[in-house]
Write a protein that holds these residues in place. Structure first.
Motif, short mmCIF file in Angstrom:
data_model
loop_
_atom_site.label_atom_id
_atom_site.label_comp_id
_atom_site.label_asym_id
_atom_site.label_seq_id
_atom_site.Cartn_x
_atom_site.Cartn_y
_atom_site.Cartn_z
N GLU A 1 -40.19 59.33 23.01
CA GLU A 1 -40.72 59.37 21.64
C GLU A 1 -39.61 59.34 20.59
O GLU A 1 -39.86 59.06 19.42
CB GLU A 1 -41.60 60.62 21.45
N TYR A 2 -38.38 59.61 21.01
CA TYR A 2 -37.25 59.58 20.07
C TYR A 2 -36.64 58.18 19.93
O TYR A 2 -35.81 57.94 19.06
CB TYR A 2 -36.14 60.53 20.54
N LEU A 3 -37.02 57.27 20.81
CA LEU A 3 -36.33 55.98 20.89
C LEU A 3 -36.48 55.13 19.62
O LEU A 3 -35.57 54.38 19.27
CB LEU A 3 -36.82 55.19 22.10
N ALA A 4 -37.62 55.24 18.95
CA ALA A 4 -37.81 54.45 17.73
C ALA A 4 -36.76 54.83 16.69
O ALA A 4 -36.15 53.96 16.05
CB ALA A 4 -39.22 54.65 17.19
N ASP A 5 -36.53 56.12 16.50
CA ASP A 5 -35.50 56.58 15.56
C ASP A 5 -34.12 56.16 16.02
O ASP A 5 -33.27 55.77 15.21
CB ASP A 5 -35.55 58.10 15.40
N ILE A 6 -33.88 56.26 17.32
CA ILE A 6 -32.58 55.89 17.86
C ILE A 6 -32.29 54.41 17.61
O ILE A 6 -31.18 54.04 17.22
CB ILE A 6 -32.51 56.21 19.37
N ARG A 7 -33.28 53.58 17.75
CA ARG A 7 -33.09 52.14 17.54
C ARG A 7 -32.82 51.80 16.07
O ARG A 7 -32.23 50.76 15.78
CB ARG A 7 -34.29 51.36 18.06
N THR A 8 -33.23 52.65 15.14
CA THR A 8 -32.88 52.39 13.74
C THR A 8 -31.39 52.61 13.49
O THR A 8 -30.82 52.03 12.57
CB THR A 8 -33.69 53.29 12.78
N ILE A 9 -30.76 53.43 14.32
CA ILE A 9 -29.33 53.73 14.16
C ILE A 9 -28.48 52.77 14.98
O ILE A 9 -27.46 52.26 14.50
CB ILE A 9 -29.04 55.19 14.58
N ILE A 10 -28.87 52.51 16.21
CA ILE A 10 -28.12 51.60 17.09
C ILE A 10 -29.07 50.52 17.63
O ILE A 10 -29.43 50.56 18.82
CB ILE A 10 -27.42 52.36 18.24
N PRO A 11 -29.46 49.57 16.79
CA PRO A 11 -30.46 48.58 17.21
C PRO A 11 -30.00 47.64 18.31
O PRO A 11 -30.83 47.13 19.07
CB PRO A 11 -30.74 47.80 15.92
N ASN A 12 -28.69 47.41 18.42
CA ASN A 12 -28.20 46.37 19.32
C ASN A 12 -27.52 46.89 20.58
O ASN A 12 -27.17 46.10 21.46
CB ASN A 12 -27.22 45.46 18.58
N SER A 13 -27.33 48.18 20.69
CA SER A 13 -26.58 48.74 21.81
C SER A 13 -27.44 48.85 23.06
O SER A 13 -28.66 49.03 22.98
CB SER A 13 -26.05 50.13 21.46
N PHE A 14 -26.77 48.77 24.22
CA PHE A 14 -27.47 49.04 25.48
C PHE A 14 -27.65 50.54 25.65
O PHE A 14 -26.76 51.33 25.32
CB PHE A 14 -26.68 48.47 26.66
N LEU A 15 -28.82 50.90 26.19
CA LEU A 15 -29.12 52.29 26.50
C LEU A 15 -29.27 52.44 28.00
O LEU A 15 -30.00 51.68 28.63
CB LEU A 15 -30.42 52.73 25.82
N LEU A 16 -28.57 53.41 28.56
CA LEU A 16 -28.76 53.81 29.95
C LEU A 16 -29.81 54.91 29.95
O LEU A 16 -29.61 55.96 29.34
CB LEU A 16 -27.46 54.30 30.56
N VAL A 17 -30.93 54.64 30.63
CA VAL A 17 -32.08 55.55 30.54
C VAL A 17 -32.38 56.14 31.92
O VAL A 17 -33.03 55.49 32.76
CB VAL A 17 -33.31 54.80 30.00
N PRO A 18 -31.90 57.35 32.18
CA PRO A 18 -32.29 58.05 33.41
C PRO A 18 -33.60 58.79 33.19
O PRO A 18 -34.07 58.94 32.06
CB PRO A 18 -31.14 59.04 33.60
N GLY A 19 -34.20 59.21 34.28
CA GLY A 19 -35.39 60.05 34.17
C GLY A 19 -36.68 59.37 34.51
O GLY A 19 -37.74 60.01 34.54
#
Length: 271
Positions: free
Chosen positions: A193-211
């Motif tokens: 649920e936090y990813l939308a906000d995160i993408r406003t800050i780093i729209p182009n970066s790769f995210l490693l998503v565990p879990g």
């Protein structure tokens, strides 16, 4: 490996799956314990069975360090095996290092030069001079812990500082670091649920998503909020894949689980 090469592999395989290699001798099939190097024997079988279904492997360094010299030798053999036989795969040293100045440089040399990993996970708590030494290595990637999947993440990462969560300060500040284009970030799947906000800050970066998998993260939710034009996601699954069976069919069972995730990813890439 460059980001462009990673994106190309995602397109070729219709997959953005990362397989985590968290090898616990108490959990691997007992027949492997007779091998001269059971850790490497396990990893090799998993890699051979899943390499066509994933784009990355993530050895968790603690699971090798725990076995001393033999564990470190198994790590060396594992990364060498991947680099020699499947050089198209992105490799992540899940080491969570981070120290000041020369110490960070030495950590970086260990993982980028000696072991020849493509990337390493880094804890950002000590700030700029603990991160930039890793960023200085050409065509290598530094994966900064931003918002992790564990329960304790709420102890610090989401606390408000000057009206803004700490993890957002980490994201914004890291963009000012020298060679910040080499940054990727860890964002837990249980925090989708936090990813939308995160993408406003780093729209182009790769995210490693565990879990995703054993920890309960939802792949569809992660993709809904976290995917960008280049996909921009590496979804890690460790226990759900590598420990799918404790029998002699463990590699085939791992491939079956990896295939199930890859097929879900293929469908999501069509959207």
């Amino acid at each position: 490996m460059t980001t462009e090469q990673l994106v190309e592999q995602i397109k070729i395989k219709n997959s953005f799956l990362c397989v985590g290699l968290d090898v616990d001798l108490n959990k691997i099939p007992t027949h492997l314990l007779k091998e001269e190097d059971p850790i490497f024997a396990f990893n090799k079988a998993i890699i051979d069975a899943t390499h066509d279904l994933c784009v990355a492997y993530k050895p968790n360094i603690a699971f090798f360090e725990a076995y001393g010299l033999k564990g470190w030798q198994a790590l060396e053999k594992t990364i060498s095996y991947i680099n020699e036989n499947y050089p198209e795969l992105f490799t992540i040293a899940d080491a969570k290092r981070g120290d000041i100045g020369n110490t960070s440089t030495m950590y970086a040399k260990a993982f980028f030069e000696d072991l020849a990993f493509d990337s390493v996970t880094i804890a950002p708590y000590m700030g700029k001079d603990s991160v930039e030494p890793f960023l200085a290595f050409e065509d290598k990637h530094t994966i900064l812990l931003a918002l992790t999947s564990n329960e304790g993440a709420f102890d610090f990462q989401t606390k408000l500082i000057e009206g803004k969560e700490l993890y957002k300060h980490v994201l914004e500040t890291s963009k000012t670091y020298k060679n910040s284009e080499n940054l990727m970030y860890v964002v837990g799947a249980t925090k989708a649920e936090y990813l939308a906000d995160i993408r406003t800050i780093i729209p182009n970066s790769f995210l490693l998503v565990p879990g995703v998998g054993a920890q309960g993260g939802n792949l569809q939710e992660v993709c809904k909020y976290g995917m960008n034009d280049q996909v921009g996601l590496l979804i890690n699954s460790s226990r759900g894949i590598i420990y799918a069976s404790k029998g002699e069919d463990f590699a085939e069972a791992a491939a079956k689980e990896a295939k199930a995730l890859q097929e879900q990813m293929q469908e999501l890439l069509k959207v």
